[in-house]
Design a protein around this motif. Structure first.
Motif, mmCIF file in Angstrom:
data_model
loop_
_atom_site.group_PDB
_atom_site.id
_atom_site.type_symbol
_atom_site.label_atom_id
_atom_site.label_comp_id
_atom_site.label_asym_id
_atom_site.label_seq_id
_atom_site.Cartn_x
_atom_site.Cartn_y
_atom_site.Cartn_z
ATOM 1 N N LEU A 20 4.091 84.005 -55.365
ATOM 2 C CA LEU A 20 2.590 84.067 -55.582
ATOM 3 C C LEU A 20 1.881 85.426 -56.187
ATOM 4 O O LEU A 20 0.926 85.155 -56.863
ATOM 5 C CB LEU A 20 2.245 84.022 -53.945
ATOM 6 N N HIS A 21 2.581 86.522 -56.138
ATOM 7 C CA HIS A 21 2.046 87.755 -56.642
ATOM 8 C C HIS A 21 1.963 87.680 -58.325
ATOM 9 O O HIS A 21 1.521 88.564 -58.906
ATOM 10 C CB HIS A 21 2.481 88.966 -56.246
ATOM 11 N N PHE A 22 2.837 86.676 -58.736
ATOM 12 C CA PHE A 22 2.878 86.409 -60.346
ATOM 13 C C PHE A 22 1.756 85.574 -60.896
ATOM 14 O O PHE A 22 1.747 85.200 -61.961
ATOM 15 C CB PHE A 22 4.308 85.911 -60.671
ATOM 16 N N TRP A 23 1.167 85.041 -60.014
ATOM 17 C CA TRP A 23 -0.055 84.093 -60.392
ATOM 18 C C TRP A 23 -1.064 84.451 -60.713
ATOM 19 O O TRP A 23 -2.387 84.131 -60.147
ATOM 20 C CB TRP A 23 0.087 83.194 -59.231
ATOM 21 N N ASP A 32 -3.272 85.812 -64.610
ATOM 22 C CA ASP A 32 -3.602 85.645 -65.724
ATOM 23 C C ASP A 32 -2.706 86.811 -66.591
ATOM 24 O O ASP A 32 -2.293 86.653 -67.391
ATOM 25 C CB ASP A 32 -4.819 85.536 -66.270
ATOM 26 N N GLN A 33 -2.911 88.016 -66.109
ATOM 27 C CA GLN A 33 -2.690 89.236 -66.739
ATOM 28 C C GLN A 33 -0.897 89.119 -66.981
ATOM 29 O O GLN A 33 -0.383 89.486 -67.776
ATOM 30 C CB GLN A 33 -2.921 90.427 -66.008
ATOM 31 N N LEU A 34 -0.335 88.858 -65.848
ATOM 32 C CA LEU A 34 1.250 88.905 -65.787
ATOM 33 C C LEU A 34 1.586 87.619 -66.574
ATOM 34 O O LEU A 34 2.467 87.592 -67.293
ATOM 35 C CB LEU A 34 1.881 88.781 -64.348
ATOM 36 N N LEU A 35 1.106 86.616 -66.395
ATOM 37 C CA LEU A 35 1.228 85.225 -67.282
ATOM 38 C C LEU A 35 1.246 85.603 -68.499
ATOM 39 O O LEU A 35 1.859 85.288 -69.484
ATOM 40 C CB LEU A 35 0.458 83.984 -66.825
ATOM 41 N N GLU A 36 0.232 86.221 -69.126
ATOM 42 C CA GLU A 36 0.005 86.808 -70.597
ATOM 43 C C GLU A 36 1.144 87.688 -70.909
ATOM 44 O O GLU A 36 1.680 87.533 -71.980
ATOM 45 C CB GLU A 36 -1.330 87.506 -70.797
ATOM 46 N N GLU A 37 1.727 88.463 -69.957
ATOM 47 C CA GLU A 37 2.654 89.605 -70.512
ATOM 48 C C GLU A 37 3.862 88.778 -70.674
ATOM 49 O O GLU A 37 4.747 88.734 -71.587
ATOM 50 C CB GLU A 37 2.844 90.512 -69.401
ATOM 51 N N VAL A 38 4.218 87.566 -69.928
ATOM 52 C CA VAL A 38 5.522 86.775 -69.990
ATOM 53 C C VAL A 38 5.310 85.932 -71.102
ATOM 54 O O VAL A 38 6.277 85.927 -72.024
ATOM 55 C CB VAL A 38 5.611 85.786 -68.641
ATOM 56 N N LEU A 49 -2.898 76.373 -55.001
ATOM 57 C CA LEU A 49 -3.005 75.628 -53.641
ATOM 58 C C LEU A 49 -2.562 74.210 -54.369
ATOM 59 O O LEU A 49 -1.894 73.693 -53.260
ATOM 60 C CB LEU A 49 -4.093 75.688 -52.763
ATOM 61 N N HIS A 50 -2.631 73.953 -55.566
ATOM 62 C CA HIS A 50 -2.316 72.482 -55.964
ATOM 63 C C HIS A 50 -1.568 72.612 -57.015
ATOM 64 O O HIS A 50 -1.368 71.306 -57.681
ATOM 65 C CB HIS A 50 -3.851 71.892 -56.196
ATOM 66 N N SER A 51 -0.518 73.329 -57.268
ATOM 67 C CA SER A 51 0.260 73.431 -58.453
ATOM 68 C C SER A 51 1.527 74.114 -57.865
ATOM 69 O O SER A 51 1.693 74.749 -57.136
ATOM 70 C CB SER A 51 -0.356 74.243 -59.447
#
Length: 109
Positions: A12-15, A17-23, A41-43
């Motif tokens: 949950l705490h990875f969800w 945008d900033q972390l997803l951009e870093e990945v 909640l729906h993904s």
């Protein structure tokens, strides 16, 4: 080439945008986060669009440093027409993989 990458079931705490951009930047050139991925909640996966050189191979997972250690996040790629499922090389399927071909030795007589 632009490729959608799925990150199945991130914590949950990875969800964010900033972390997803870093990945994404660790894998290639980050382009965007799918807006549908923001609805946690729906993904069951986050989805990011990256510009990746697929000819160099595509990793099956990425190690992410967290305050409590490391998280191993699996990766799935969308829209790659021919990809070896064993070695994740593009342009062929596993049954025709050069890496899978083993020369059979003839028994000595």
């Amino acid at each position: 080439m632009p490729i959608w990458v799925r990150l199945p079931n991130p914590p949950l705490h990875f969800w964010v945008d900033q972390l997803l951009e870093e990945v994404g930047e660790a894998l290639g050139d980050f382009l965007m986060v799918d807006v549908e991925s923001s609805d946690i909640l729906h993904s069951t996966y986050a989805r990011i669009l990256l510009d990746i050189d697929a000819s160099k191979g595509l990793p099956t997972e990425i190690k992410i440093l967290t305050p409590k250690g490391f998280w191993i996040q699996s990766l799935d790629y969308e829209g790659i027409p021919f990809r070896c499922r064993r070695y994740f090389k593009t342009g062929h399927v596993t049954t025709k993989c050069d890496l899978e071909r083993v020369k059979v030795k003839k028994p000595s007589s």
